[in-house]
Scaffold this motif. Structure first.
Motif, PDB file in Angstrom:
ATOM      1  N   ARG A 283      41.729  39.352  48.109  1.00 43.47           N
ATOM      2  CA  ARG A 283      43.014  39.543  47.434  1.00 43.47           C
ATOM      3  C   ARG A 283      42.725  39.884  45.973  1.00 43.47           C
ATOM      4  O   ARG A 283      41.836  39.298  45.368  1.00 43.47           O
ATOM      5  CB  ARG A 283      43.824  38.255  47.468  1.00 43.47           C
ATOM      6  CG  ARG A 283      44.476  37.955  48.777  1.00 43.47           C
ATOM      7  CD  ARG A 283      45.097  36.572  48.744  1.00 43.47           C
ATOM      8  NE  ARG A 283      46.170  36.484  47.771  1.00 43.47           N
ATOM      9  CZ  ARG A 283      47.399  36.093  48.039  1.00 43.47           C
ATOM     10  NH1 ARG A 283      47.722  35.740  49.259  1.00 43.47           N
ATOM     11  NH2 ARG A 283      48.301  36.032  47.102  1.00 43.47           N
ATOM     12  N   PRO A 284      43.473  40.816  45.407  1.00 44.41           N
ATOM     13  CA  PRO A 284      43.269  41.083  43.978  1.00 44.41           C
ATOM     14  C   PRO A 284      43.867  39.970  43.131  1.00 44.41           C
ATOM     15  O   PRO A 284      44.748  39.230  43.576  1.00 44.41           O
ATOM     16  CB  PRO A 284      44.026  42.397  43.769  1.00 44.41           C
ATOM     17  CG  PRO A 284      45.081  42.399  44.819  1.00 44.41           C
ATOM     18  CD  PRO A 284      44.491  41.666  45.999  1.00 44.41           C
TER      19      PRO A 284
ATOM     20  N   GLY B  39      43.091  44.141  37.555  1.00 44.09           N
ATOM     21  CA  GLY B  39      43.986  45.205  37.099  1.00 44.09           C
ATOM     22  C   GLY B  39      43.293  46.359  36.391  1.00 44.09           C
ATOM     23  O   GLY B  39      43.506  47.527  36.732  1.00 44.09           O
ATOM     24  N   PRO B  40      42.436  46.092  35.396  1.00 42.82           N
ATOM     25  CA  PRO B  40      41.763  47.200  34.712  1.00 42.82           C
ATOM     26  C   PRO B  40      40.890  48.038  35.657  1.00 42.82           C
ATOM     27  O   PRO B  40      40.838  49.268  35.522  1.00 42.82           O
ATOM     28  CB  PRO B  40      40.912  46.498  33.643  1.00 42.82           C
ATOM     29  CG  PRO B  40      41.651  45.219  33.362  1.00 42.82           C
ATOM     30  CD  PRO B  40      42.204  44.799  34.710  1.00 42.82           C
ATOM     31  N   ASP B  41      40.198  47.388  36.603  1.00 43.52           N
ATOM     32  CA  ASP B  41      39.374  48.152  37.541  1.00 43.52           C
ATOM     33  C   ASP B  41      40.232  49.001  38.469  1.00 43.52           C
ATOM     34  O   ASP B  41      39.874  50.143  38.780  1.00 43.52           O
ATOM     35  CB  ASP B  41      38.477  47.232  38.372  1.00 43.52           C
ATOM     36  CG  ASP B  41      37.242  46.783  37.611  1.00 43.52           C
ATOM     37  OD1 ASP B  41      36.799  47.508  36.697  1.00 43.52           O
ATOM     38  OD2 ASP B  41      36.717  45.702  37.930  1.00 43.52           O
ATOM     39  N   LEU B  42      41.370  48.486  38.928  1.00 36.13           N
ATOM     40  CA  LEU B  42      42.251  49.278  39.781  1.00 36.13           C
ATOM     41  C   LEU B  42      42.763  50.492  39.018  1.00 36.13           C
ATOM     42  O   LEU B  42      42.792  51.607  39.548  1.00 36.13           O
ATOM     43  CB  LEU B  42      43.418  48.442  40.313  1.00 36.13           C
ATOM     44  CG  LEU B  42      43.151  47.702  41.618  1.00 36.13           C
ATOM     45  CD1 LEU B  42      41.999  46.728  41.540  1.00 36.13           C
ATOM     46  CD2 LEU B  42      44.419  47.010  42.096  1.00 36.13           C
ATOM     47  N   TRP B  43      43.149  50.283  37.755  1.00 40.26           N
ATOM     48  CA  TRP B  43      43.612  51.399  36.925  1.00 40.26           C
ATOM     49  C   TRP B  43      42.501  52.439  36.773  1.00 40.26           C
ATOM     50  O   TRP B  43      42.725  53.635  36.947  1.00 40.26           O
ATOM     51  CB  TRP B  43      44.064  50.887  35.553  1.00 40.26           C
ATOM     52  CG  TRP B  43      44.489  51.986  34.648  1.00 40.26           C
ATOM     53  CD1 TRP B  43      45.718  52.591  34.609  1.00 40.26           C
ATOM     54  CD2 TRP B  43      43.685  52.648  33.671  1.00 40.26           C
ATOM     55  NE1 TRP B  43      45.718  53.587  33.649  1.00 40.26           N
ATOM     56  CE2 TRP B  43      44.481  53.639  33.069  1.00 40.26           C
ATOM     57  CE3 TRP B  43      42.368  52.499  33.243  1.00 40.26           C
ATOM     58  CZ2 TRP B  43      44.009  54.468  32.061  1.00 40.26           C
ATOM     59  CZ3 TRP B  43      41.891  53.332  32.239  1.00 40.26           C
ATOM     60  CH2 TRP B  43      42.714  54.299  31.660  1.00 40.26           C
TER      61      TRP B  43
ATOM     62  N   CYS C 198      48.692  43.286  40.605  1.00 41.87           N
ATOM     63  CA  CYS C 198      47.711  42.277  41.011  1.00 41.87           C
ATOM     64  C   CYS C 198      48.278  40.868  40.931  1.00 41.87           C
ATOM     65  O   CYS C 198      47.838  39.984  41.663  1.00 41.87           O
ATOM     66  CB  CYS C 198      46.457  42.386  40.147  1.00 41.87           C
ATOM     67  SG  CYS C 198      45.472  43.858  40.491  1.00 41.87           S
ATOM     68  N   ARG C 199      49.262  40.659  40.092  1.00 46.82           N
ATOM     69  CA  ARG C 199      49.899  39.345  40.002  1.00 46.82           C
ATOM     70  C   ARG C 199      50.996  39.189  41.043  1.00 46.82           C
ATOM     71  O   ARG C 199      51.033  38.219  41.783  1.00 46.82           O
ATOM     72  CB  ARG C 199      50.501  39.144  38.611  1.00 46.82           C
ATOM     73  CG  ARG C 199      51.097  37.740  38.435  1.00 46.82           C
ATOM     74  CD  ARG C 199      51.940  37.626  37.224  1.00 46.82           C
ATOM     75  NE  ARG C 199      53.255  38.239  37.476  1.00 46.82           N
ATOM     76  CZ  ARG C 199      54.319  38.012  36.737  1.00 46.82           C
ATOM     77  NH1 ARG C 199      54.243  37.242  35.685  1.00 46.82           N
ATOM     78  NH2 ARG C 199      55.458  38.595  37.023  1.00 46.82           N
TER      79      ARG C 199
END
Length: 189
Positions: free
Chosen positions: A27-28, A33-37, A58-59
Motif C-alpha cells: 500500500r502506498p 507521493g514524490p516518487d509517484l509524481w 497516497c493518504r
C-alpha cells in the motif's frame, strides 16, 4: 465485509504475473507521493498532476492503490485507483506508472492483480474501469491481458471526448472508458 465477486479478482484463468526478484507490492503512504509524481512525470505519457495530488492520493486512497517497491523499499511502480462512489463494486484505475529502469518486467500486471485481489478481499468487486487515450497501446495491452487472465470481457466507449477538456478539440486526446467485467453480465455506465 462483503464477499468478492469470484470471477474478477480471485479466480484468474491464466497465470498471474509475478514480479521480478526483489520487487514487492504494498500500500502506498504519504512518503511515496514524490516518487509517484516522479514516475508519472518520467513516463511522458501520463497526465502529470500536481505533487500535492499524489500526496493526497497516497493518504486518502491508499486502500485502493498499490505501489511496487524495490529491495531498498523505494517505489518503482504504482497503480492508483478508487471505488466509485455511485458504483461501489467498481474499481476505477486512475493511473499506472512504472519506473523506466524496471519497465517491461510485468510489474504493472502484477500490481493490477495484487490491487484487485486486495480490494476484493474487503469489498464486492464486479467491474474494473479505466480510461485510455487512443494510441496508448501499452495500456490497452495491459488491461486486455488483465481481462483475459480473469476470463472477463471488455466493453469500450468514449467517456470524455476531446471537446470536454479545456481548450477543446486538439488540446487533449479523448479518453476511452474500458469496463472489464464478468462474461454474460451487462456492463452499463
Amino acid at each position: 465485509m462483503t464477499a468478492a465477486h469470484p470471477d474478477l479478482a480471485t479466480r484468474p484463468r491464466h497465470p498471474v504475473p509475478t514480479p521480478p526478484p526483489g520487487i514487492r507490492a504494498d500500500r502506498p503512504d504519504v512518503s511515496d507521493g514524490p516518487d509517484l509524481w516522479r514516475i508519472a512525470r518520467d513516463t511522458q505519457t501520463l497526465d502529470v498532476n500536481s505533487p500535492y495530488s499524489y500526496l493526497l492520493w497516497c493518504r486518502d486512497f491508499a486502500a485502493s492503490s498499490a505501489v511496487a517497491r524495490d529491495g531498498d523499499g523505494r517505489a518503482v511502480g504504482f497503480v492508483t485507483g478508487y471505488l466509485r462512489p455511485d458504483a461501489p463494486a467498481t474499481l476505477f484505475i486512475w493511473q499506472v506508472g512504472v519506473d523506466a529502469a524496471v519497465r517491461g518486467k510485468g510489474i504493472a500486471g502484477y500490481l493490477l492483480d495484487h490491487l484487485t485481489e486486495r480490494v476484493a478481499a474487503e469489498h464486492a468487486l464486479d467491474v474494473l474501469e479505466t480510461t485510455i487515450s487512443p494510441g496508448n497501446t501499452a495500456s490497452e495491452r495491459l488491461f486486455a491481458s488483465y481481462a483475459e487472465r480473469h476470463g472477463a470481457r471488455v466493453a469500450r466507449k468514449v467517456l470524455f471526448a476531446e471537446e470536454h477538456f479545456p481548450g477543446g478539440a486538439g488540446h487533449h486526446d479523448a479518453e476511452v472508458l474500458h469496463r472489464i467485467g464478468t462474461p454474460g453480465e451487462p456492463l452499463t455506465t
